[in-house]
Design a protein around this motif. Sequence first.
Motif, PDB file in Angstrom:
ATOM      1  N   ASP A  58      -1.497   3.322   6.109  1.00 56.50           N
ATOM      2  CA  ASP A  58      -0.662   3.536   7.283  1.00 56.50           C
ATOM      3  C   ASP A  58      -0.191   2.202   7.830  1.00 56.50           C
ATOM      4  N   GLU A  59       1.143   2.051   7.914  1.00 56.26           N
ATOM      5  CA  GLU A  59       1.689   0.758   8.317  1.00 56.26           C
ATOM      6  C   GLU A  59       1.403   0.454   9.787  1.00 56.26           C
ATOM      7  N   PHE A  60       1.303   1.514  10.621  1.00 52.42           N
ATOM      8  CA  PHE A  60       1.060   1.271  12.044  1.00 52.42           C
ATOM      9  C   PHE A  60      -0.388   0.817  12.279  1.00 52.42           C
ATOM     10  N   VAL A  61      -1.302   1.430  11.527  1.00 49.50           N
ATOM     11  CA  VAL A  61      -2.699   0.992  11.631  1.00 49.50           C
ATOM     12  C   VAL A  61      -2.817  -0.453  11.131  1.00 49.50           C
ATOM     13  N   MET A  62      -2.084  -0.741  10.049  1.00 52.71           N
ATOM     14  CA  MET A  62      -2.091  -2.125   9.539  1.00 52.71           C
ATOM     15  C   MET A  62      -1.569  -3.093  10.588  1.00 52.71           C
ATOM     16  N   LYS A  63      -0.498  -2.672  11.275  1.00 48.08           N
ATOM     17  CA  LYS A  63       0.099  -3.510  12.326  1.00 48.08           C
ATOM     18  C   LYS A  63      -0.943  -3.771  13.425  1.00 48.08           C
ATOM     19  N   ALA A  64      -1.670  -2.715  13.790  1.00 46.59           N
ATOM     20  CA  ALA A  64      -2.727  -2.877  14.805  1.00 46.59           C
ATOM     21  C   ALA A  64      -3.743  -3.915  14.337  1.00 46.59           C
ATOM     22  N   GLY A  65      -4.006  -3.912  13.038  1.00 50.51           N
ATOM     23  CA  GLY A  65      -4.928  -4.891  12.468  1.00 50.51           C
ATOM     24  C   GLY A  65      -4.406  -6.303  12.618  1.00 50.51           C
ATOM     25  N   GLU A  66      -3.080  -6.462  12.399  1.00 49.09           N
ATOM     26  CA  GLU A  66      -2.481  -7.799  12.548  1.00 49.09           C
ATOM     27  C   GLU A  66      -2.640  -8.314  13.973  1.00 49.09           C
ATOM     28  N   PHE A  67      -2.659  -7.387  14.924  1.00 47.67           N
ATOM     29  CA  PHE A  67      -2.825  -7.791  16.329  1.00 47.67           C
ATOM     30  C   PHE A  67      -4.295  -7.872  16.749  1.00 47.67           C
ATOM     31  N   GLY A  68      -5.174  -7.743  15.794  1.00 47.53           N
ATOM     32  CA  GLY A  68      -6.605  -7.883  16.086  1.00 47.53           C
ATOM     33  C   GLY A  68      -7.180  -6.736  16.894  1.00 47.53           C
ATOM     34  N   LEU A  69      -6.584  -5.541  16.772  1.00 55.07           N
ATOM     35  CA  LEU A  69      -7.040  -4.404  17.575  1.00 55.07           C
ATOM     36  C   LEU A  69      -8.053  -3.529  16.840  1.00 55.07           C
ATOM     37  N   LEU A  70      -8.367  -3.887  15.602  1.00 53.01           N
ATOM     38  CA  LEU A  70      -9.242  -3.034  14.809  1.00 53.01           C
ATOM     39  C   LEU A  70     -10.610  -3.684  14.598  1.00 53.01           C
ATOM     40  N   TYR A  71     -11.591  -2.832  14.345  1.00 53.93           N
ATOM     41  CA  TYR A  71     -12.942  -3.312  14.065  1.00 53.93           C
ATOM     42  C   TYR A  71     -13.235  -3.314  12.570  1.00 53.93           C
TER      43      TYR A  71
ATOM     44  N   VAL B 242      -3.168   5.101  16.711  1.00 53.89           N
ATOM     45  CA  VAL B 242      -1.888   4.429  16.500  1.00 53.89           C
ATOM     46  C   VAL B 242      -1.237   4.791  15.164  1.00 53.89           C
ATOM     47  N   ARG B 243      -1.842   5.763  14.432  1.00 48.59           N
ATOM     48  CA  ARG B 243      -1.325   6.102  13.103  1.00 48.59           C
ATOM     49  C   ARG B 243       0.112   6.623  13.156  1.00 48.59           C
ATOM     50  N   GLY B 244       0.752   6.608  11.978  1.00 49.93           N
ATOM     51  CA  GLY B 244       2.103   7.168  11.875  1.00 49.93           C
ATOM     52  C   GLY B 244       2.032   8.650  11.556  1.00 49.93           C
ATOM     53  N   ILE B 245       2.801   9.079  10.545  1.00 52.15           N
ATOM     54  CA  ILE B 245       2.872  10.503  10.206  1.00 52.15           C
ATOM     55  C   ILE B 245       1.497  10.994   9.757  1.00 52.15           C
ATOM     56  N   THR B 246       1.061  12.088  10.406  1.00 54.27           N
ATOM     57  CA  THR B 246      -0.288  12.616  10.155  1.00 54.27           C
ATOM     58  C   THR B 246      -0.218  13.704   9.111  1.00 54.27           C
ATOM     59  N   ASP B 247      -0.254  13.321   7.842  1.00 55.34           N
ATOM     60  CA  ASP B 247      -0.130  14.342   6.812  1.00 55.34           C
ATOM     61  C   ASP B 247      -1.241  14.201   5.773  1.00 55.34           C
ATOM     62  N   GLU B 248      -1.160  15.070   4.764  1.00 54.78           N
ATOM     63  CA  GLU B 248      -2.192  15.072   3.719  1.00 54.78           C
ATOM     64  C   GLU B 248      -2.244  13.733   2.990  1.00 54.78           C
ATOM     65  N   SER B 249      -1.065  13.113   2.839  1.00 50.60           N
ATOM     66  CA  SER B 249      -1.029  11.832   2.138  1.00 50.60           C
ATOM     67  C   SER B 249      -1.859  10.779   2.896  1.00 50.60           C
ATOM     68  N   LEU B 250      -1.688  10.730   4.208  1.00 51.85           N
ATOM     69  CA  LEU B 250      -2.472   9.769   5.006  1.00 51.85           C
ATOM     70  C   LEU B 250      -3.968  10.090   4.890  1.00 51.85           C
ATOM     71  N   LEU B 251      -4.264  11.378   4.933  1.00 48.64           N
ATOM     72  CA  LEU B 251      -5.664  11.810   4.836  1.00 48.64           C
ATOM     73  C   LEU B 251      -6.303  11.323   3.532  1.00 48.64           C
ATOM     74  N   LEU B 252      -5.511  11.376   2.427  1.00 44.61           N
ATOM     75  CA  LEU B 252      -6.080  11.059   1.111  1.00 44.61           C
ATOM     76  C   LEU B 252      -5.945   9.587   0.728  1.00 44.61           C
ATOM     77  N   THR B 253      -4.870   8.931   1.178  1.00 42.51           N
ATOM     78  CA  THR B 253      -4.677   7.528   0.765  1.00 42.51           C
ATOM     79  C   THR B 253      -5.218   6.551   1.807  1.00 42.51           C
ATOM     80  N   GLY B 254      -5.262   6.992   3.065  1.00 42.49           N
ATOM     81  CA  GLY B 254      -5.691   6.076   4.122  1.00 42.49           C
ATOM     82  C   GLY B 254      -4.750   4.896   4.280  1.00 42.49           C
TER      83      GLY B 254
END
Lengths: 388, 203
Positions: free
Chosen positions: A304-317, A290-302
Motif C-alpha cells: 500500500d503506497e499510502f502506508v509506505m508514505k506514512a512510513g517515510e514520515f516516520g509514523l509507523l512502528y 491511512v491505507r488506500g483501497i481496501t480490497d482482497e489484493s491489499l489483504l493478500l499482498t500487504g
Amino acid sequence: MRLNKEWTIKGIAMAVTGTILVLAGIAFAQHRNFKEEVVLGPGVTTVRTLGDYFAPLKGGPNDANVFILDSGEPGGTMLVLGASHPEEPATSLTAHLLVENATVEQGKLIVVIHSNPSASTVTRPGDAYPRFFHIETDWGIKKFRMGDRWANPLDSWPDPETYVHFPSGQLLAYMDVRNLNRTWPGRSNGSLAEQTCYAFMRLIEAEGVDIVIDLHEAELEYPIIGTIVAHQKALRIAAMASMTLTAEEFRIGMEISPLALHGLSHREIGDHSNAPALLAETPQPFLDRVRGITDESLLLTGKDEFVMKAGEFGLLYWPIDESGWPIDARVGRHCSTVLKIAEFWTLFNRSKPLVVTSVPRYADVVANGTGYFFQDPATASASKVVYE
Amino acid sequence: MKAKLGFGLLAVACVFMGTAAAQQTVDGFVIPGNLPLLKLPIVVTTCGQGPGALMFDVICDTAGIPCEERELLTVEEFVSECTGDTAWNVLVIITGTSLKGMGAAGVDVDSEVKRCLALIAAARELGVTIIVAQIEGPSRRTDESDEKSIRAMTPEADLLITRSDVNNDGYFTRIAEEKGIPQIFIEKTLDLQRLLPILFGMN
Ligand SMILES: [Zn+2]
C-alpha cells in the motif's frame, strides 16, 4: 399531474432501496453461510467443539471446532488460537495449515481455526472490506471468509452502554463486549464472547493445556507489532523465542504483558489457569487507518503506497517497502513462532516435551506459498473433511 | 578456544602498545582496545522497564554467566549488596522503554532515568564497571521515551554494547567518539551468547 410525478419519484426510490436491500441481504447471507473446507491432516486424532466443554454453546454461532492432535505419548499440551480477530487472516490460515499438516511426536497440540466464529461471519461494510479472499493452491483456488474484530451483532446484541470487564471491573469500550481479546477469562452468563472465553478456560482445564498461543495481526501504526507478548509465567520462553527467531529467521520483538490491562488473553489465561498465554503479532497493512483501497489484493499482498508514505514520515512502528507484507510472509512468521515456542517450551520443561513436526517454517511458506500446504478436499475422503 | 586465543592476542597487543591499544576482531566482534575492567558477577536493570534485562539474564543463564536481573533496582539496594562477598562488579543498564511496562510498575521515563543515574553515580563510587546496552534494536528506539532513556544513559557508560541496527543516525558512534567510550556492536541480541564469554574471559 404533479402528484403523479411525486409518486413516480417515490416509487423509483422505493424500488432502488428495495433492490439494494435485497442485494445486500443476499451478500450478507452468502458470507454468513459460507463454509470453509478443512481436510484433517495425519496428526488429527479427534475433532471436538467448544460446546463439549461448555454445553450452552453447543450448536450456537460460537460452537467452534477444536482440532486435537494427540501423539499418544506423554508430554506438554499446547493450544493455538486462530482468528481471535477474524480480520487478521494470517492467523486462521496458520491454524488451518497446522490442522492439515502437523504431526505430533510427543505431547498434544490443540488448534482452533476460528476462535470467535461469529466474528468471521461479518466484515466491516462501512470500511469496504472484501467478504472473501482466495488462496491459490496446486489443485485450484481455496476460498476463505474475511471477518471482523467483533462478534456479529446478529449473534450478540445489544451492546451495553459501557462494558465492565469481569472479574476486574475495568471499564472498556462498549463494543469490546464482542471482542474475544477483551473478554478473557469470560463468564458463563455473559455476552457471547464472554461465554466463548469461559468455554476456552474450561477446555484449558479439561485438556490439561500447559501453554496457549493466541495468533494476531496488527496495523503498522500500532506499537505492539512484530512481537510476542508474554505472560509473566512464560517470559523466558518468549525471550528465547524472540531472540532466536530474530537471529535465525526474521525480526520479532518481545513485550511483557501489562499487569493492569484486563480482558486480554496474555493477561487473563495465565492469571486464571495453569497455562500462560503468549500472543504473537504480525504486520498487516490492511488494518492501517491511512491505507488506500481496501480490497482482497491489499489483504493478500500487504502492499500500500499510502502506508509506505506514512512510513517515510516516520509514523509507523514497523518497516514497509514496495514488497509490502504478503500473506505468505505473515503465515510463515506465525508458523515459525509456534514451532519455536514449542521448542523452547520443551527446553525449559524437559519432563513435558512437545514435539511438533511436518509444519513448514517461514522460509518454506515464503518459497512455496501458503496454498502449497493445503490439501484438496475434493480428493480427500468425506470423513476427513470438516466445515468451518 | 579460538576466542581464547584471540583474547590472548588482544592482551599481548595491549601490553606491547601500552594504553593506546589497538582494536581486535574476535569471533566476528570488533573489540576496542580500551576495554574497562570486566569482572563477574553482573547485575542487570532496564532504564524503562522493557524486557531487555530479562533477555540479558536469560542469555547469561544459557552461557553460565553469573548474573542477577533486578528490574527496579534502587540505589540503596545496590549499595548495600555491593559491600558483601558476592558484590556485583558490573552494572548493566539496558536502554529503551516500554510504556506499558513502566505503567505496570508505576514509574515513568523520568523516574527511570533518575533511578539509573543514581545507580551510575553509586557504581562510580564503588568501582563497579558500567555497561550501557541497547540490545533490542529498532523496536526499542521508536518514541520520545526510548530517546530519553538512550540519551541519558549512553554517555555515562564505561562500555557500550549496541545493536548496529539502531545506529542508523550515527548517534551511538558519535557519542562513543566524543566521550572516548569503547563500544562493541552486535547484529542480533543472541550475539551476546558469544560476546559475553569473550568479554568476561570465560571461553
Ligand atoms: Zn488481533
